[in-house]
Every structure is written in C-alpha cells, then in structure tokens.
Scaffold this motif. Structure first.
Motif, PDB file in Angstrom:
ATOM      1  N   ASN A 188       0.996  -1.211  -0.066  1.00  0.00           N
ATOM      2  CA  ASN A 188       0.059   0.111  -0.180  1.00  0.00           C
ATOM      3  C   ASN A 188       0.751   1.243  -0.014  1.00  0.00           C
ATOM      4  OD1 ASN A 188      -0.952  -2.372   1.599  1.00  0.00           O
ATOM      5  ND2 ASN A 188      -2.974  -1.429   1.775  1.00  0.00           N
ATOM      6  N   GLU A 189       1.703   1.322   0.832  1.00  0.00           N
ATOM      7  CA  GLU A 189       2.514   2.359   1.173  1.00  0.00           C
ATOM      8  C   GLU A 189       3.883   2.774  -0.012  1.00  0.00           C
ATOM      9  OE1 GLU A 189       4.513   2.604   5.023  1.00  0.00           O
ATOM     10  OE2 GLU A 189       2.501   2.035   6.064  1.00  0.00           O
ATOM     11  N   ARG A 190       4.289   1.679  -0.492  1.00  0.00           N
ATOM     12  CA  ARG A 190       5.056   1.484  -1.631  1.00  0.00           C
ATOM     13  C   ARG A 190       4.326   2.080  -3.051  1.00  0.00           C
ATOM     14  NH1 ARG A 190       8.071  -4.486  -1.863  1.00  0.00           N
ATOM     15  NH2 ARG A 190       7.372  -5.048   0.264  1.00  0.00           N
ATOM     16  N   LEU A 191       3.207   1.453  -3.076  1.00  0.00           N
ATOM     17  CA  LEU A 191       2.530   2.193  -4.093  1.00  0.00           C
ATOM     18  C   LEU A 191       2.314   3.697  -4.386  1.00  0.00           C
ATOM     19  CD1 LEU A 191       0.068  -0.616  -4.766  1.00  0.00           C
ATOM     20  CD2 LEU A 191       1.762  -0.080  -6.260  1.00  0.00           C
ATOM     21  N   LEU A 192       1.745   4.271  -3.056  1.00  0.00           N
ATOM     22  CA  LEU A 192       1.846   5.612  -2.769  1.00  0.00           C
ATOM     23  C   LEU A 192       2.964   6.313  -3.200  1.00  0.00           C
ATOM     24  CD1 LEU A 192      -0.606   5.708   0.344  1.00  0.00           C
ATOM     25  CD2 LEU A 192      -1.086   6.273  -2.053  1.00  0.00           C
ATOM     26  N   ALA A 193       4.102   5.712  -2.555  1.00  0.00           N
ATOM     27  CA  ALA A 193       5.328   6.516  -2.543  1.00  0.00           C
ATOM     28  C   ALA A 193       6.052   6.641  -4.087  1.00  0.00           C
ATOM     29  CB  ALA A 193       6.290   5.717  -1.876  1.00  0.00           C
ATOM     30  N   GLY A 194       5.659   5.745  -4.717  1.00  0.00           N
ATOM     31  CA  GLY A 194       5.829   5.620  -6.276  1.00  0.00           C
ATOM     32  C   GLY A 194       5.054   6.546  -7.058  1.00  0.00           C
ATOM     33  N   GLY A 195       3.945   6.729  -6.493  1.00  0.00           N
ATOM     34  CA  GLY A 195       2.814   7.692  -7.311  1.00  0.00           C
ATOM     35  C   GLY A 195       2.153   6.879  -8.282  1.00  0.00           C
ATOM     36  N   HIS A 196       2.018   5.718  -7.776  1.00  0.00           N
ATOM     37  CA  HIS A 196       1.243   4.650  -8.767  1.00  0.00           C
ATOM     38  C   HIS A 196      -0.249   4.696  -8.391  1.00  0.00           C
ATOM     39  CE1 HIS A 196       5.015   3.009 -10.103  1.00  0.00           C
ATOM     40  NE2 HIS A 196       5.475   2.566  -8.710  1.00  0.00           N
ATOM     41  N   VAL A 197      -0.787   4.994  -7.193  1.00  0.00           N
ATOM     42  CA  VAL A 197      -2.047   5.243  -6.832  1.00  0.00           C
ATOM     43  C   VAL A 197      -2.278   6.338  -6.283  1.00  0.00           C
ATOM     44  CG1 VAL A 197      -2.150   2.674  -6.482  1.00  0.00           C
ATOM     45  CG2 VAL A 197      -1.381   3.794  -4.564  1.00  0.00           C
ATOM     46  N   MET A 198      -3.600   6.641  -5.986  1.00  0.00           N
ATOM     47  CA  MET A 198      -4.067   7.976  -5.215  1.00  0.00           C
ATOM     48  C   MET A 198      -4.346   7.491  -3.746  1.00  0.00           C
ATOM     49  SD  MET A 198      -4.352  10.706  -6.917  1.00  0.00           S
ATOM     50  CE  MET A 198      -4.211  11.291  -8.752  1.00  0.00           C
ATOM     51  N   PRO A 199      -4.046   8.089  -2.926  1.00  0.00           N
ATOM     52  CA  PRO A 199      -4.553   8.085  -1.557  1.00  0.00           C
ATOM     53  C   PRO A 199      -6.111   8.121  -1.486  1.00  0.00           C
ATOM     54  CG  PRO A 199      -4.001  10.129  -1.647  1.00  0.00           C
ATOM     55  CD  PRO A 199      -3.591   9.834  -2.922  1.00  0.00           C
ATOM     56  N   TYR A 200      -6.468   7.085  -0.614  1.00  0.00           N
ATOM     57  CA  TYR A 200      -8.199   6.958  -0.627  1.00  0.00           C
ATOM     58  C   TYR A 200      -8.252   6.593   0.953  1.00  0.00           C
ATOM     59  CZ  TYR A 200     -12.823   6.280  -1.854  1.00  0.00           C
ATOM     60  OH  TYR A 200     -14.290   6.519  -1.884  1.00  0.00           O
ATOM     61  N   LEU A 201      -8.188   7.512   2.102  1.00  0.00           N
ATOM     62  CA  LEU A 201      -8.027   7.123   3.294  1.00  0.00           C
ATOM     63  C   LEU A 201      -9.258   7.235   4.008  1.00  0.00           C
ATOM     64  CD1 LEU A 201      -5.089   9.642   3.877  1.00  0.00           C
ATOM     65  CD2 LEU A 201      -4.941   7.322   3.315  1.00  0.00           C
ATOM     66  N   ILE A 202      -9.741   6.104   4.521  1.00  0.00           N
ATOM     67  CA  ILE A 202     -11.143   6.045   5.008  1.00  0.00           C
ATOM     68  C   ILE A 202     -11.053   5.762   6.501  1.00  0.00           C
ATOM     69  CG2 ILE A 202     -13.302   4.892   4.804  1.00  0.00           C
ATOM     70  CD1 ILE A 202     -12.811   4.147   1.888  1.00  0.00           C
ATOM     71  N   TRP A 203     -11.839   6.646   7.398  1.00  0.00           N
ATOM     72  CA  TRP A 203     -11.846   6.147   8.691  1.00  0.00           C
ATOM     73  C   TRP A 203     -12.822   5.314   9.031  1.00  0.00           C
ATOM     74  CZ3 TRP A 203     -15.096   6.402  12.859  1.00  0.00           C
ATOM     75  CH2 TRP A 203     -14.683   6.648  14.290  1.00  0.00           C
TER      76      TRP A 203
END
Length: 325
Positions: A188-203
């Motif tokens: 999850n975090e590796r993909l975010l760091a590479g700009g491969h995915v958008m964040p979708y942060l759900i509480w």
C-alpha cells in the motif's frame, strides 16, 4: 490449473457468502472430531481464493461496469475494459439523456465537467496499466529477494476496523511475510510513494484506530485536531509519501499527462450513485465534516479523510459539525 473460484463472494448486492472445506493439515482434510472445537466453533479451510483490496489506496480502474442506459443499448455488459470505445462515449458526457439520473450538487457537477471530455477514458486507461505492473513487479521482486518461489512465498495481511468490503474482498495492508526486522513497507505504502496510486484514506481504517479492540467511538478525534491527527503514525507517513510523489511529478502526478478522473469518481459516475462518505480536511483545524459531495473543496487527495455515513453520528456526538446528507 489454479482454482480461481472465490472463497468469499457477493452473488447479489448486499449478500456476502463464503465457501469452505474441513480444516487441512499438510494438505489433507482433518476428521470431524478434530475440526470441531466445541459446540459453536469449527476449524475450516478456504475453498477458493480470497480477493484483497489494499487499504488506503485507489488505483485507476482497468475495467468496470458501464451503466444501464437507453441511449446506447449496444454497450457491452458486465466488466468492460476502460479502453473500450463505450467508455469514451460515456465519460465524454456521463449526464447524457438516456442514462439513469445522477443527483449531484451544482458545484460537484461543475467540477466534474472540467475533467470530462473525449480523452478522459483514454487517459484513465493509460494510467491503469503502470500501477498494475508496479504491484506485479513488487511482488515478483519480493519473491526473488527472499529466494522463494510462487509456491513458497507468503503474504502478511494486516487488518483494520473493516474486514470486508461490499464485494466480499478482504480489506488489508499487505506485505511480504517476514519475521526478521526491519520489514519493507507494505505494498500500500510503496505504491503511494511511487505515485502509482491515489490515496483513499477511510476512517476508521487509519490512525488513530490502531487496535481492533478499541471502540470506534473512542477513536473519534477531538474537534479541531485534524492537523495533529494528519501528522501522526502511518497516516502521516503515507501523506508525506504522496506529497513527495506529487511534487516530483511521479506516476499519476506526471504534469505532462496527469490522471484526469480519479477511480472513485469513475465508479460513482458509472454506478449512478452519488458520493456518500463525509470528508475531513486534514490540512485544516475546523470543527466540521464536509458533505460527501464537497470532497473537491479539498485540493490535495492526501488531505481527504473519508468517514462512512454510518459513523458520522459518532463524530457529531463528539462535537463535530456534520451536515445532513
């Protein structure tokens, strides 16, 4: 041949079912007197594969279901690749006559129109391939780095508050199984760091809801504490990774051809279902949750913390201002 049947599935909307076998030991089924622990507990093995949805991230769709319509009755059914010409027709004007009405606020409607044109589908399709390949490469690299094979490689699944999504997929933070520390960051975090995915942060699947034994109501942050919340723990690290990827123009943030329409926007347009999650602005110290259709008022996706409508009353009880749906 691999069995691609799902161990957990949703045969019809709203109904989730599972398929299981008697528990196994070294591949062999165990006798009933061993798998029955007591009158209300049995040990089982999954009959089929699990679908897993990575928490906190949202990749461009590779395929999705087109909406029902009378304007284009020849559109293909079921899941259709975004590169299909039907998607170009749809995303050029997803509010065309003949489509099921989609009730949106004027401000959200106007915002979406800035992202929709004859090139939106092609843009989305082009951005869908690289994240898919990036995740494949990460898993393949981990297999090779650990000196394992596809048969011996194992994954570690870390669950948060919600275990299953509406499609019967497990909701997890996923990493290679490794006892020795330090471990690499989850996919999850590796993909975010590479700009491969958008964040979708759900509480409450993010900090501060760390342990499942905590009560959800106790995890609601104090009004006005969004900025403090945003800088802590895994949430703060993820947001920082996204910020760096955006500033570097990596992946979906490529300034020459950025992702036009976010995946969740494509889904609610195609599903003809307006956004239904409230939004907290993590860059602001206000005391309010924004209406689900006001998410676009927060420019940077990593500053959006989504809150399911069912949890909104808990935030109101804590003192947050929560507008009616």
């Amino acid at each position: 041949m691999w069995n691609m049947a799902k161990a957990i599935e949703q045969p019809v909307p709203g109904i989730t079912v599972g398929h299981a076998l008697l528990a196994r030991s070294r591949g062999a089924p165990q006798p009933v007197d061993k798998i029955v622990h007591d009158g209300d507990t049995i040990n089982i093995a999954a009959d089929g594969n699990f679908g897993v949805r990575l928490l906190g991230v949202d990749a461009p769709e590779v395929s999705f279901e087109l909406p029902r319509n009378t304007a284009f009755p020849d559109w293909p059914k079921s899941f259709v690749k975004i590169s299909n010409p039907a998607w170009t027709q749809f995303l050029t004007d997803p509010f065309a006559p003949g489509l099921e009405p989609l009730p949106l606020r004027a401000s959200l409607h106007a915002y979406l129109l800035t992202k929709l044109d004859a090139g939106t589908a092609a843009n989305h399709a082009a951005h869908g391939g690289p994240p898919t390949q990036a995740l494949k490469d990460m898993i393949s690299s981990d297999i090779a780095e650990q000196g394992l094979t596809g048969e011996t490689f194992k994954l570690r699944l870390a669950f948060a508050h919600e275990i299953l999504d509406r499609y019967g997929r497990l909701l997890c933070y996923v990493n290679r199984d490794q006892k020795a520390k330090p471990r690499p960051a989850p996919y999850n975090e590796r993909l975010l760091a590479g700009g491969h995915v958008m964040p979708y942060l759900i509480w409450p699947n993010v900090d501060p809801f760390v342990r499942q034994e905590n009560k959800v109501a106790q995890a609601v942050p104090a009004p006005g504490s969004a900025r403090e919340l945003a800088e802590r723990g895994a949430l703060g690290q993820a947001r920082d990774s996204v910020r760096r990827a955006r500033q570097a123009g990596a992946g979906l943030w490529n300034p020459a051809d950025p992702l036009k329409l976010h995946a969740f926007e494509l889904r609610f347009l195609a599903g003809r279902r307006a956004p239904d999650r409230y939004v907290l602005d993590l860059s602001d110290s206000s005391h309010e949750l924004l209406h689900p259709q006001s998410y676009h008022r927060i420019p940077n996706p990593e500053d959006r913390l989504y809150v399911n409508a069912e949890h909104a009353p808990l935030w109101a009880e804590k003192g947050w201002s929560v507008p009616p749906l």
